[in-house]
Design a protein around this motif. Structure first.
Motif, PDB file in Angstrom:
ATOM      1  N   UNK A   1      15.640  16.882  20.851  1.00  0.00           N
ATOM      2  CA  UNK A   1      15.057  16.805  22.192  1.00  0.00           C
ATOM      3  C   UNK A   1      14.135  15.598  22.226  1.00  0.00           C
ATOM      4  N   UNK A   2      14.418  14.673  23.119  1.00  0.00           N
ATOM      5  CA  UNK A   2      13.579  13.491  23.258  1.00  0.00           C
ATOM      6  C   UNK A   2      12.172  13.879  23.707  1.00  0.00           C
TER       7      UNK A   2
ATOM      8  N   UNK B   1      18.038  19.715  25.313  1.00  0.00           N
ATOM      9  CA  UNK B   1      18.493  19.508  23.927  1.00  0.00           C
ATOM     10  C   UNK B   1      19.816  18.761  23.932  1.00  0.00           C
ATOM     11  N   UNK B   2      19.951  17.819  23.044  1.00  0.00           N
ATOM     12  CA  UNK B   2      21.183  17.031  22.936  1.00  0.00           C
ATOM     13  C   UNK B   2      21.897  17.406  21.640  1.00  0.00           C
TER      14      UNK B   2
ATOM     15  N   UNK C   1       6.621   7.706  14.263  1.00  0.00           N
ATOM     16  CA  UNK C   1       7.768   8.299  13.571  1.00  0.00           C
ATOM     17  C   UNK C   1       8.553   9.223  14.493  1.00  0.00           C
ATOM     18  N   UNK C   2       7.870  10.081  15.220  1.00  0.00           N
ATOM     19  CA  UNK C   2       8.545  11.060  16.060  1.00  0.00           C
ATOM     20  C   UNK C   2       9.333  10.390  17.169  1.00  0.00           C
ATOM     21  N   UNK C   3       8.713   9.405  17.832  1.00  0.00           N
ATOM     22  CA  UNK C   3       9.413   8.727  18.923  1.00  0.00           C
ATOM     23  C   UNK C   3      10.587   7.908  18.407  1.00  0.00           C
ATOM     24  N   UNK C   4      10.466   7.349  17.182  1.00  0.00           N
ATOM     25  CA  UNK C   4      11.558   6.567  16.620  1.00  0.00           C
ATOM     26  C   UNK C   4      12.736   7.469  16.245  1.00  0.00           C
ATOM     27  N   UNK C   5      12.452   8.613  15.669  1.00  0.00           N
ATOM     28  CA  UNK C   5      13.529   9.503  15.234  1.00  0.00           C
ATOM     29  C   UNK C   5      14.164  10.257  16.388  1.00  0.00           C
ATOM     30  N   UNK C   6      13.346  10.752  17.317  1.00  0.00           N
ATOM     31  CA  UNK C   6      13.852  11.622  18.386  1.00  0.00           C
ATOM     32  C   UNK C   6      14.071  10.893  19.711  1.00  0.00           C
ATOM     33  N   UNK C   7      13.470   9.712  19.868  1.00  0.00           N
ATOM     34  CA  UNK C   7      13.589   9.003  21.131  1.00  0.00           C
ATOM     35  C   UNK C   7      12.644   9.594  22.171  1.00  0.00           C
TER      36      UNK C   7
END
Length: 486
Positions: A292-293, A299-300, A234-240
């Motif tokens: 933040x990926x 931070x983007x 979930x985290x990698x999918x949402x934040x990249x």
């Protein structure tokens, strides 16, 4: 001085315009287009209160079609409960601008302004009435958001087809029409929306409606079902993530769904299923609009509009400790409730015809819905809501491909039947009195027109030459008679 000021508040039509009849006709055609581009109610009456010109917003707030409104008089509209008070007649009588509050049939409160238009001799020939909602801010949580709502409302281009997009949203029932009016206003802001409703009620369709009618319509609509994402992803999918952020990560890294929704709309379906560990991170994103990926130290900054949806009671979940209280209040800016299908029988009819026509085009059978079939669909409870109705109609159409015998599709002991589209009405085979035969022919013809109109009540009523409310009453009467026979 007072008289002069009062006179300046009315509008005067030049004598030249009154004499040039062909110029007025040309102007009226242009006004028809212009009126339907305006977001607020606006209509024109003569000095007797007959409605001459109107936009679709006015009609929609009264739960009627524009064609019906154009055949009406404001006295009849008030006496029949379409709205509580009309100021047009008072403006015509007093020859000055009259303002006041009113409430429409769909319970929308408005500030109405009626302005008389005078000729050069001081006679009232027309009255222009406009409306402005006086409580849209109740859906927002702060004065700043109310101010934003009003500003956005005036900036967005409005077209009639945008109010009821029949290709995607079916709204024949009063509750759905009222919901779409609210959604259309909300769409023009950037406020966070939470859609509540049972499974299968069409929350994603309404989310797409909000996006399509927002200032972000030209950008991406990113839909994420929080219930289907593996918890460890979930985290990698949402934040990249950046390249090499973890074992198995892509060598090029990956953009997250938050970033993909930049300048567009992010739709988080089944938000209640988001793990508690991620809820705090989502709250942080909504407060700072920065992500933040994974594996990054940068931070983007992002710009997106968030729409969430759930079939669960989020407030109860906060009490139970399964949903963060601070995230709940951050999300719950504008809640919209989708009614279950069983509470809107008019939409069952319209949706049945819509799905039926869609599947006929897909699979090719030349058949039509029979009255008994439609009656059975209306009586069923539909625990799966619109999704279940769509599946049943598809099954019904597919079963007709090889002339399967009628089958029991629902749990209410009703048998569905399809009829050939080319079966004529066999009047000679109808028995009974003239009144009974006439009634039977009327019922069949009404259902035939409904078939041809794809279940759109307003269009069918117009073809039949009756009001939509009369059509509703006739359908209920047909159903009642069938129940009494059974």
């Amino acid at each position: 001085m007072m008289r002069k000021k009062k006179a300046e508040r009315v509008m005067r039509l030049p004598r030249k315009s009154r004499k040039a009849g062909h110029n007025y006709q040309f102007s009226k055609q242009n006004l028809d287009r212009l009126f339907d581009m305006l977001p607020n109610p606006i209509f024109v009456t003569d000095r007797h209160g007959n409605v001459l010109l109107s936009n679709s917003t006015t009609a929609l707030t009264m739960d009627m079609s524009v064609d019906q409104l154009l055949k009406s008089n404001v006295r009849d509209l008030v006496s029949n409960g379409y709205y509580t008070k009309s100021y047009a007649l008072e403006a015509a009588e007093k020859k000055c601008v009259i303002k006041g509050e009113l409430t429409t049939k769909l319970n929308f409160k408005q500030l109405s302004t009626s302005t008389p238009i005078l000729d050069e001799d001081g006679n009232v020939i027309l009255v222009l009435t406009t409306g402005r909602s006086i409580d849209p801010g109740n859906m927002c949580s702060s004065p700043e958001k109310r101010e934003l709502l009003n500003r956005r409302k005036r900036e967005v281009e409005y077209l009639r087809s945008y109010v009821l997009d029949r290709d995607t949203v079916v709204a024949e029932s009063k509750s759905m029409r009222q919901l779409l009016l609210q959604a259309h206003t909300v769409a023009q802001t950037d406020s966070t929306v939470v859609l509540h409703g049972e499974t299968g009620t069409g929350k994603e369709i309404l989310a797409k409606y909000l996006h399509r009618h927002s200032k972000r319509a030209g950008e991406a609509f990113i839909a994420v079902n929080c219930a289907t994402l593996p918890e460890h992803l979930v985290e990698s999918e949402l934040f990249g993530y950046e390249k090499g952020a973890f074992t198995g990560a892509s060598a090029d890294g990956k953009i997250g769904l938050f970033e993909a929704a930049h300048r567009g709309t992010l739709f988080l379906d089944e938000i209640a299923e988001m793990p508690l560990s991620l809820q705090s991170k989502l709250l942080r994103v909504l407060e700072t609009y920065e992500v933040r990926r994974l594996g990054s130290h940068v931070n983007r900054k992002l710009d997106f509009r968030l729409i969430a949806a759930t079939h669960k009671d989020l407030h109860k979940m906060t009490v139970d400790g399964t949903f963060r209280t601070d995230l709940f209040y951050r999300l719950n800016v504008i809640p919209l409730q989708l009614p279950p299908l069983r509470d809107r029988p008019e939409d069952i009819v319209a949706l049945s015809f819509k799905f039926f026509e869609d599947f006929k085009k897909k699979y090719g059978p030349e058949v039509q819905l029979m009255p008994d079939t439609l009656s059975s669909l209306q009586k069923y409870n539909w625990p799966g809501n619109v999704r279940e109705l769509r599946n049943v109609v598809e099954r019904l159409v597919i079963s007709s491909l090889q002339n399967y015998p009628s089958e029991q599709l629902l749990d209410d002991n009703k048998v569905y039947e399809l009829g050939s589209q080319y079966d004529p009405f066999r009047l000679a085979g109808l028995n009974g009195t003239l009144k009974q035969v006439t009634r039977a022919v009327e019922e069949r013809y009404i259902y035939q027109v409904l078939n041809e109109c794809g279940g759109r009540m307003g269009e069918a009523a117009e073809r039949l030459g009756i009001y939509r409310t009369v059509l509703y009453r006739k359908l209920k009467s047909f159903e009642k008679e069938r129940n009494e026979k059974n």
